[in-house]
Scaffold this motif. Structure first.
Motif, mmCIF file in Angstrom:
data_model
loop_
_atom_site.group_PDB
_atom_site.id
_atom_site.type_symbol
_atom_site.label_atom_id
_atom_site.label_comp_id
_atom_site.label_asym_id
_atom_site.label_seq_id
_atom_site.Cartn_x
_atom_site.Cartn_y
_atom_site.Cartn_z
ATOM 1 N N ASP A 67 0.864 -1.179 0.000
ATOM 2 C CA ASP A 67 0.000 0.000 0.000
ATOM 3 C C ASP A 67 0.902 1.231 0.000
ATOM 4 O OD1 ASP A 67 -2.184 1.623 0.129
ATOM 5 O OD2 ASP A 67 -2.803 1.043 2.146
ATOM 6 N N ILE A 68 0.309 2.368 -0.319
ATOM 7 C CA ILE A 68 1.112 3.587 -0.329
ATOM 8 C C ILE A 68 1.360 4.044 1.115
ATOM 9 C CG2 ILE A 68 1.082 6.041 -0.963
ATOM 10 C CD1 ILE A 68 -0.418 5.183 -3.496
ATOM 11 N N SER A 69 2.581 4.457 1.386
ATOM 12 C CA SER A 69 2.901 4.992 2.707
ATOM 13 C C SER A 69 3.042 6.513 2.550
ATOM 14 C CB SER A 69 4.206 4.364 3.195
ATOM 15 O OG SER A 69 4.681 5.065 4.303
ATOM 16 N N TYR A 70 1.927 7.218 2.791
ATOM 17 C CA TYR A 70 1.905 8.661 2.498
ATOM 18 C C TYR A 70 2.949 9.430 3.303
ATOM 19 C CZ TYR A 70 -2.196 8.186 -0.397
ATOM 20 O OH TYR A 70 -3.044 7.849 -1.407
ATOM 21 N N GLU A 71 3.063 9.082 4.584
ATOM 22 C CA GLU A 71 4.023 9.818 5.421
ATOM 23 C C GLU A 71 5.429 9.685 4.860
ATOM 24 O OE1 GLU A 71 0.689 8.333 7.992
ATOM 25 O OE2 GLU A 71 1.945 7.523 6.426
ATOM 26 N N MET A 72 5.796 8.450 4.526
ATOM 27 C CA MET A 72 7.149 8.229 4.036
ATOM 28 C C MET A 72 7.361 8.896 2.674
ATOM 29 S SD MET A 72 9.200 4.745 3.485
ATOM 30 C CE MET A 72 8.793 4.059 5.073
ATOM 31 N N GLU A 73 6.365 8.779 1.804
ATOM 32 C CA GLU A 73 6.456 9.411 0.473
ATOM 33 C C GLU A 73 6.707 10.910 0.647
ATOM 34 O OE1 GLU A 73 5.297 8.300 -2.895
ATOM 35 O OE2 GLU A 73 5.204 6.189 -2.352
ATOM 36 N N ASN A 74 5.952 11.493 1.575
ATOM 37 C CA ASN A 74 6.041 12.919 1.814
ATOM 38 C C ASN A 74 7.427 13.309 2.333
ATOM 39 O OD1 ASN A 74 4.803 15.464 1.886
ATOM 40 N ND2 ASN A 74 4.735 15.327 4.126
ATOM 41 N N GLU A 75 7.935 12.504 3.265
ATOM 42 C CA GLU A 75 9.249 12.779 3.854
ATOM 43 C C GLU A 75 10.366 12.749 2.813
ATOM 44 O OE1 GLU A 75 10.679 13.553 6.859
ATOM 45 O OE2 GLU A 75 8.590 14.038 7.329
ATOM 46 N N ILE A 76 10.301 11.762 1.927
ATOM 47 C CA ILE A 76 11.479 11.578 1.079
ATOM 48 C C ILE A 76 11.283 12.078 -0.358
ATOM 49 C CG2 ILE A 76 12.244 9.635 2.485
ATOM 50 C CD1 ILE A 76 11.630 7.774 0.292
ATOM 51 N N SER A 77 10.091 12.588 -0.672
ATOM 52 C CA SER A 77 9.924 13.043 -2.064
ATOM 53 C C SER A 77 10.865 14.219 -2.340
ATOM 54 C CB SER A 77 8.471 13.415 -2.356
ATOM 55 O OG SER A 77 8.201 14.701 -1.925
ATOM 56 N N GLY A 78 11.474 14.175 -3.505
ATOM 57 C CA GLY A 78 12.418 15.230 -3.870
ATOM 58 C C GLY A 78 13.823 15.022 -3.319
ATOM 59 N N THR A 79 14.030 13.968 -2.516
ATOM 60 C CA THR A 79 15.391 13.698 -2.015
ATOM 61 C C THR A 79 15.987 12.540 -2.826
ATOM 62 O OG1 THR A 79 14.914 11.941 -0.425
ATOM 63 C CG2 THR A 79 14.520 14.197 0.321
ATOM 64 N N GLY A 80 17.273 12.297 -2.629
ATOM 65 C CA GLY A 80 17.958 11.212 -3.343
ATOM 66 C C GLY A 80 17.392 9.842 -2.996
ATOM 67 N N LYS A 81 16.675 9.757 -1.897
ATOM 68 C CA LYS A 81 16.177 8.445 -1.442
ATOM 69 C C LYS A 81 14.930 7.995 -2.200
ATOM 70 C CE LYS A 81 17.862 8.964 3.265
ATOM 71 N NZ LYS A 81 17.444 9.608 4.508
ATOM 72 N N GLU A 82 14.351 8.889 -2.985
ATOM 73 C CA GLU A 82 13.109 8.562 -3.689
ATOM 74 C C GLU A 82 13.268 7.320 -4.572
ATOM 75 O OE1 GLU A 82 11.223 12.126 -5.052
ATOM 76 O OE2 GLU A 82 9.764 10.964 -6.176
ATOM 77 N N GLU A 83 14.459 7.162 -5.111
ATOM 78 C CA GLU A 83 14.796 6.014 -5.960
ATOM 79 C C GLU A 83 14.402 4.691 -5.282
ATOM 80 O OE1 GLU A 83 16.507 4.075 -9.231
ATOM 81 O OE2 GLU A 83 15.856 6.145 -8.956
#
Ligand code: G1P
Length: 277
Positions: A67-83
């Protein structure tokens, strides 16, 4: 053509206690991915995009994982970890996930029968996630190899592997008529026989393609080895009625239900997959 895959994931994973006290054994990671994630990827590679889990109490983390983890997506979006989220996003975008609970632990056959409503009247895959199967990058996954055989024979297909005699009593074992190097027509099957009673050294591995008549056969199957309703016994009845093929697959299989197999899989995946990313 076969669009559904069933995962019996209700077991307790007692061999990994205390690790599995609050985490299902299917969520234990081999390097950076839980076992169940490898299983779903294998099914997807074979075209099985509808995933049906027969689950049990305390297994919420499996449905959370897919399932989508909104909190985590939000935290790491736009950072190098998004990969890091790329693979799981692709999987979520392409697959469906359905869950039902097995209320009592009455064996693998009972687990598969519990999943009947999620499958319906069509052939389907079954993956036991603690048998981790890895193939070379240029080779089809084990489930995809089996779909190829299903297209040819249009009957149930089970994966087999030669195992040393001293280990045979941990497996379902086939007696088969060899029809080519890697393919056997199943004549008989027995669940976890003592070594001296085993009909061969060909052990059933946790990959199956089953035709839907298996559900009626499971309904008629009485408790067998260990007092449980065994999938092996229903497939044996299916083999007597018509055709069941056993396939010696290409690839490596790790028994991640045992600590030794799990460590072996971890080392292998680290060296051969993770380090090569
Ligand atoms: C199950 C099946 C057995 C099969 C094995 C493969 O046993 O009942 O026939 O050989 O999976 O891993 P389990 O390991 O759940 O006891």
């Amino acid at each position: 053509m076969i669009s559904k895959c069933l995962y019996p994931v209700a077991g307790y994973g007692t061999r990994f206690l205390p690790a599995t006290k609050s985490i299902p054994k299917e969520m234990l990671p081999v390097v950076d991915k839980p076992l169940i994630h490898y299983a779903v990827e294998e099914a997807m590679s074979a075209g099985m995009i509808n995933n049906a889990f027969v689950t049990g109490r305390g297994k919420y983390s499996i449905s959370d994982h897919f399932d989508i983890s909104y909190e985590m997506e939000n935290e790491i979006s736009g950072t190098g970890k998004e990969e890091k989220l790329k693979e799981i996003r692709e999987l979520l975008a392409n697959c469906t996930f359905t869950y039902t609970r097995q209320k009592q632990m009455k064996g693998l056959g009972h687990a598969v029968l519990t999943g009947e409503n999620m499958i319906g009247d069509q052939a389907f895959g079954v993956i036991l996630a603690d048998d981790l199967c890895i193939t070379e990058p240029d080779e089809d996954s084990v489930m995809k190899q089996m779909v190829g055989l299903y297209k040819q024979f249009r009957c149930s297909i089970i994966a087999i592997e030669e195992v040393p005699r001293e280990n045979i009593s941990s497996y379902g074992v086939i007696d088969g008529e060899m029809i080519s190097d890697n393919i056997f027509r199943v004549k008989d099957m027995v669940e976890k026989p003592p070594a001296d009673k085993a009909p061969s050294n060909l052990a059933v591995i946790g990959r199956y393609i089953l035709t839907p008549d298996i559900f009626d056969l499971l309904r008629d199957t009485q408790p067998g080895t260990g007092g449980e309703i065994q999938l092996t016994d229903a497939i044996k009845a299916q083999a007597k009625n018509g055709c069941v093929m056993a396939y010696k697959f290409k690839g490596r299989r790790f028994d991640c239900g045992s600590v030794e197999g799990f460590v072996e899989a971890t080392n292998y995946c680290y060296e051969n997959i993770y380090k090569k990313k």
